[in-house]
Design an enzyme around this catalytic site. Sequence first.
Site, PDB file in Angstrom:
ATOM      1  N   ARG A 145      43.870  50.294  52.673  1.00  0.00           N
ATOM      2  CA  ARG A 145      43.712  48.938  52.128  1.00  0.00           C
ATOM      3  C   ARG A 145      42.680  48.119  52.907  1.00  0.00           C
ATOM      4  NH1 ARG A 145      48.811  47.707  48.931  1.00  0.00           N
ATOM      5  NH2 ARG A 145      48.241  45.532  48.863  1.00  0.00           N
ATOM      6  N   TYR A 148      39.413  46.290  51.618  1.00  0.00           N
ATOM      7  CA  TYR A 148      39.645  45.017  50.932  1.00  0.00           C
ATOM      8  C   TYR A 148      40.121  43.955  51.927  1.00  0.00           C
ATOM      9  CZ  TYR A 148      41.557  41.818  47.354  1.00  0.00           C
ATOM     10  OH  TYR A 148      41.847  40.728  46.559  1.00  0.00           O
ATOM     11  N   GLU A 150      40.162  43.784  55.287  1.00  0.00           N
ATOM     12  CA  GLU A 150      39.220  43.427  56.364  1.00  0.00           C
ATOM     13  C   GLU A 150      37.935  42.842  55.782  1.00  0.00           C
ATOM     14  OE1 GLU A 150      40.324  43.049  59.156  1.00  0.00           O
ATOM     15  OE2 GLU A 150      41.305  44.774  60.045  1.00  0.00           O
ATOM     16  N   GLY A 151      37.541  43.318  54.594  1.00  0.00           N
ATOM     17  CA  GLY A 151      36.370  42.749  53.929  1.00  0.00           C
ATOM     18  C   GLY A 151      36.584  41.267  53.658  1.00  0.00           C
ATOM     19  N   LYS A 152      37.768  40.947  53.151  1.00  0.00           N
ATOM     20  CA  LYS A 152      38.079  39.548  52.839  1.00  0.00           C
ATOM     21  C   LYS A 152      38.240  38.714  54.111  1.00  0.00           C
ATOM     22  CE  LYS A 152      38.414  39.390  48.259  1.00  0.00           C
ATOM     23  NZ  LYS A 152      37.802  38.379  47.396  1.00  0.00           N
ATOM     24  N   VAL A 191      52.363  43.866  37.562  1.00  0.00           N
ATOM     25  CA  VAL A 191      52.783  43.157  36.348  1.00  0.00           C
ATOM     26  C   VAL A 191      52.195  43.840  35.107  1.00  0.00           C
ATOM     27  CG1 VAL A 191      52.662  40.988  35.074  1.00  0.00           C
ATOM     28  CG2 VAL A 191      53.090  40.952  37.530  1.00  0.00           C
ATOM     29  N   ASN A 193      51.019  46.914  34.860  1.00  0.00           N
ATOM     30  CA  ASN A 193      51.580  48.268  34.735  1.00  0.00           C
ATOM     31  C   ASN A 193      52.940  48.262  34.057  1.00  0.00           C
ATOM     32  OD1 ASN A 193      49.749  50.070  35.705  1.00  0.00           O
ATOM     33  ND2 ASN A 193      51.025  50.800  37.394  1.00  0.00           N
ATOM     34  N   PRO A 277      52.529  46.213  51.740  1.00  0.00           N
ATOM     35  CA  PRO A 277      53.292  45.151  52.416  1.00  0.00           C
ATOM     36  C   PRO A 277      54.736  45.058  51.900  1.00  0.00           C
ATOM     37  CG  PRO A 277      51.127  44.364  51.760  1.00  0.00           C
ATOM     38  CD  PRO A 277      51.298  45.711  51.131  1.00  0.00           C
TER      39      PRO A 277
HETATM   40  P1  NAD Z   1      38.955  41.498  38.654  1.00  0.00           P
HETATM   41  O1  NAD Z   1      38.738  42.884  39.159  1.00  0.00           O
HETATM   42  O2  NAD Z   1      39.519  41.322  37.296  1.00  0.00           O
HETATM   43  O3  NAD Z   1      37.605  40.656  38.740  1.00  0.00           O
HETATM   44  C1  NAD Z   1      36.616  40.877  39.693  1.00  0.00           C
HETATM   45  C2  NAD Z   1      35.276  40.722  38.996  1.00  0.00           C
HETATM   46  O4  NAD Z   1      34.226  40.906  39.955  1.00  0.00           O
HETATM   47  C3  NAD Z   1      35.052  41.781  37.904  1.00  0.00           C
HETATM   48  O5  NAD Z   1      34.551  41.169  36.748  1.00  0.00           O
HETATM   49  C4  NAD Z   1      34.032  42.724  38.537  1.00  0.00           C
HETATM   50  O6  NAD Z   1      33.239  43.398  37.581  1.00  0.00           O
HETATM   51  C5  NAD Z   1      33.246  41.772  39.412  1.00  0.00           C
HETATM   52  N1  NAD Z   1      32.555  42.423  40.529  1.00  0.00           N
HETATM   53  C6  NAD Z   1      33.055  43.307  41.412  1.00  0.00           C
HETATM   54  N2  NAD Z   1      32.113  43.655  42.296  1.00  0.00           N
HETATM   55  C7  NAD Z   1      30.999  42.954  41.982  1.00  0.00           C
HETATM   56  C8  NAD Z   1      29.693  42.889  42.538  1.00  0.00           C
HETATM   57  N3  NAD Z   1      29.346  43.608  43.608  1.00  0.00           N
HETATM   58  N4  NAD Z   1      28.785  42.074  41.953  1.00  0.00           N
HETATM   59  C9  NAD Z   1      29.106  41.339  40.856  1.00  0.00           C
HETATM   60  N5  NAD Z   1      30.331  41.364  40.289  1.00  0.00           N
HETATM   61  C10 NAD Z   1      31.263  42.171  40.852  1.00  0.00           C
HETATM   62  O7  NAD Z   1      39.885  40.761  39.736  1.00  0.00           O
HETATM   63  P2  NAD Z   1      40.584  39.326  39.681  1.00  0.00           P
HETATM   64  O8  NAD Z   1      42.034  39.548  39.743  1.00  0.00           O
HETATM   65  O9  NAD Z   1      40.009  38.493  38.622  1.00  0.00           O
HETATM   66  O10 NAD Z   1      40.154  38.766  41.112  1.00  0.00           O
HETATM   67  C11 NAD Z   1      39.099  37.832  41.259  1.00  0.00           C
HETATM   68  C12 NAD Z   1      38.989  37.432  42.722  1.00  0.00           C
HETATM   69  O11 NAD Z   1      40.215  36.840  43.156  1.00  0.00           O
HETATM   70  C13 NAD Z   1      38.705  38.596  43.654  1.00  0.00           C
HETATM   71  O12 NAD Z   1      37.787  38.184  44.635  1.00  0.00           O
HETATM   72  C14 NAD Z   1      40.044  38.883  44.272  1.00  0.00           C
HETATM   73  O13 NAD Z   1      39.904  39.436  45.544  1.00  0.00           O
HETATM   74  C15 NAD Z   1      40.675  37.504  44.305  1.00  0.00           C
HETATM   75  N6  NAD Z   1      42.151  37.607  44.306  1.00  0.00           N
HETATM   76  C16 NAD Z   1      42.834  37.965  43.184  1.00  0.00           C
HETATM   77  C17 NAD Z   1      44.224  38.066  43.222  1.00  0.00           C
HETATM   78  C18 NAD Z   1      45.042  38.434  42.001  1.00  0.00           C
HETATM   79  O14 NAD Z   1      46.260  38.544  42.114  1.00  0.00           O
HETATM   80  N7  NAD Z   1      44.486  38.618  40.829  1.00  0.00           N
HETATM   81  C19 NAD Z   1      44.911  37.828  44.424  1.00  0.00           C
HETATM   82  C20 NAD Z   1      44.167  37.503  45.550  1.00  0.00           C
HETATM   83  C21 NAD Z   1      42.790  37.373  45.478  1.00  0.00           C
HETATM   84  N1  UDP Z   2      54.026  48.612  42.391  1.00  0.00           N
HETATM   85  C1  UDP Z   2      55.014  49.362  41.795  1.00  0.00           C
HETATM   86  N2  UDP Z   2      54.710  50.042  40.652  1.00  0.00           N
HETATM   87  C2  UDP Z   2      53.483  50.009  40.080  1.00  0.00           C
HETATM   88  C3  UDP Z   2      52.475  49.221  40.692  1.00  0.00           C
HETATM   89  C4  UDP Z   2      52.779  48.540  41.861  1.00  0.00           C
HETATM   90  O1  UDP Z   2      56.155  49.414  42.279  1.00  0.00           O
HETATM   91  O2  UDP Z   2      53.301  50.656  39.028  1.00  0.00           O
HETATM   92  C5  UDP Z   2      54.359  47.854  43.615  1.00  0.00           C
HETATM   93  C6  UDP Z   2      53.398  48.076  44.787  1.00  0.00           C
HETATM   94  O3  UDP Z   2      53.812  49.190  45.542  1.00  0.00           O
HETATM   95  C7  UDP Z   2      53.524  46.778  45.536  1.00  0.00           C
HETATM   96  C8  UDP Z   2      53.799  45.732  44.457  1.00  0.00           C
HETATM   97  O4  UDP Z   2      54.251  46.468  43.320  1.00  0.00           O
HETATM   98  O5  UDP Z   2      54.638  46.816  46.402  1.00  0.00           O
HETATM   99  C9  UDP Z   2      52.582  44.906  44.062  1.00  0.00           C
HETATM  100  O6  UDP Z   2      51.524  45.797  43.784  1.00  0.00           O
HETATM  101  P1  UDP Z   2      50.104  45.308  43.233  1.00  0.00           P
HETATM  102  O7  UDP Z   2      49.222  46.505  43.232  1.00  0.00           O
HETATM  103  O8  UDP Z   2      50.277  44.585  41.965  1.00  0.00           O
HETATM  104  O9  UDP Z   2      49.598  44.229  44.285  1.00  0.00           O
HETATM  105  P2  UDP Z   2      49.551  44.148  45.894  1.00  0.00           P
HETATM  106  O10 UDP Z   2      50.215  45.336  46.502  1.00  0.00           O
HETATM  107  O11 UDP Z   2      48.102  44.079  46.210  1.00  0.00           O
HETATM  108  O12 UDP Z   2      50.289  42.894  46.181  1.00  0.00           O
END
Ligand code: NAD
Ligand code: UDP
Length: 317
Positions: A145, A148, A150-152, A191, A193, A277
């Site tokens: 993981r 993602y 450490e990148g963030k 969710v 899935n 986590p």
């Molecule tokens: P997503 O994968 O649906 O959207 C990410 C978008 O970024 C996609 O459209 C993808 O094509 C684009 N993308 C990826 N790499 C790119 C690049 N190098 N250049 C240009 N575009 C690029 O994900 P999301 O759920 O909409 O998440 C959006 C942001 O919110 C992300 O930065 C994610 O880390 C952050 N985030 C989301 C959640 C969540 O629960 N959905 C939680 C925490 C943080």
């Molecule tokens: N998870 C699960 N079944 C699935 C997909 C995910 O039980 O089909 C679990 C996963 O192991 C984690 C939680 O649901 O504990 C949330 O996973 P998700 O990938 O949505 O987000 P993140 O782990 O990044 O919070």
Amino acid sequence: MSIMKKRILITGGAGFIGSHLCERLLKDGNEVICIDNFYTGRKANIVHLLNNPYFEIERHDICFPIYMEVDEIYNLACPASPIHYQFDPVQTIKTAVHGAINMLGLAKRLKIKILQASTSEVYGDPVVHPQPESYWGNVNPVGIRSCYDEGKRCAETLFFDYHRQHNLKIKVARIFNTYGPKMHPNDGRVVSNFIVQSLKGEDITVFGDGNQTRSFCYIDDLLNGLTRLMNSPDDFTGPVNLGNPVEFTILELAQKVIELTRTKSKIILNPLPDDDPRQRQPDITLARKALGWEPVVRLEEGLKKTIEYFESLFKKY
Ligand code: NAD
Ligand code: UDP
Ligand code: UDP
């Protein structure tokens, strides 16, 4: 309202959160420019906006520099689901870090505000619960993981260094698990899935014993938080947690989805992925105080809307 529309850049604007944000900011009377390389985003998420003269889309990878004139940036580009971000981990960390540098460079040249979509993953597998912003996290730097997480974390560092060194106006949102319509049906997030599996009558795959917890925020609530943060006073940088503090076990979520879809699907237990986590719940005291924000959509209500979306998606194809 000002008669001058703001030109707002959204990176990752064809993704789940980004496409909702494009809609919201257009509705609020702004011009929106969306940059996306369509790595995980889809044209279908934004196709209905293409006829709007105040909307533009550019296919571009933010790992490479880009020059344009805008008034504000929301930096959302980055694959967000574990399946997607682990598919090409090097590209993930490049997007998080090189992408952040390019967007910060753009914001610095234009002297404009930039908001970073950070994540609860910066807390890793937290030993402090719920997680306040002051907690530094418990992150494996060399695990699957890490690209993602450490990148963030590095992106957050870059934001604060540009702020301190170049006086850049920054906003950092730590987003917790968010869900809603337009999630990618195959991105493997829990969710989407569970809903897809229920609607298809397939087994519902709970990983581990299902006692790990998450706190799920509906997309509309998150959008309110993100826009409030962007419009907050310049001296408020965050990082600020944006998420729903109501915590559920993954088993409880599975049972809720089964109940709402009235599926005959059965729960099966699959192995827990590495570094998953065990618990996650945002402490949103700061968001309440600084932004006057808190989520209002209950899980059941948000799940119903998300289920409707996937039902209509499957009817179409
Ligand atoms: P997503 O994968 O649906 O959207 C990410 C978008 O970024 C996609 O459209 C993808 O094509 C684009 N993308 C990826 N790499 C790119 C690049 N190098 N250049 C240009 N575009 C690029 O994900 P999301 O759920 O909409 O998440 C959006 C942001 O919110 C992300 O930065 C994610 O880390 C952050 N985030 C989301 C959640 C969540 O629960 N959905 C939680 C925490 C943080
Ligand atoms: N998870 C699960 N079944 C699935 C997909 C995910 O039980 O089909 C679990 C996963 O192991 C984690 C939680 O649901 O504990 C949330 O996973 P998700 O990938 O949505 O987000 P993140 O782990 O990044 O919070
Ligand atoms: N950058 C960009 N668009 C701009 C300005 C800068 O893509 O309008 C990129 C630029 O290519 C550089 C990065 O942003 O790689 C960081 O810019 P900064 O000015 O901070 O650094 P420098 O150019 O001095 O290395």
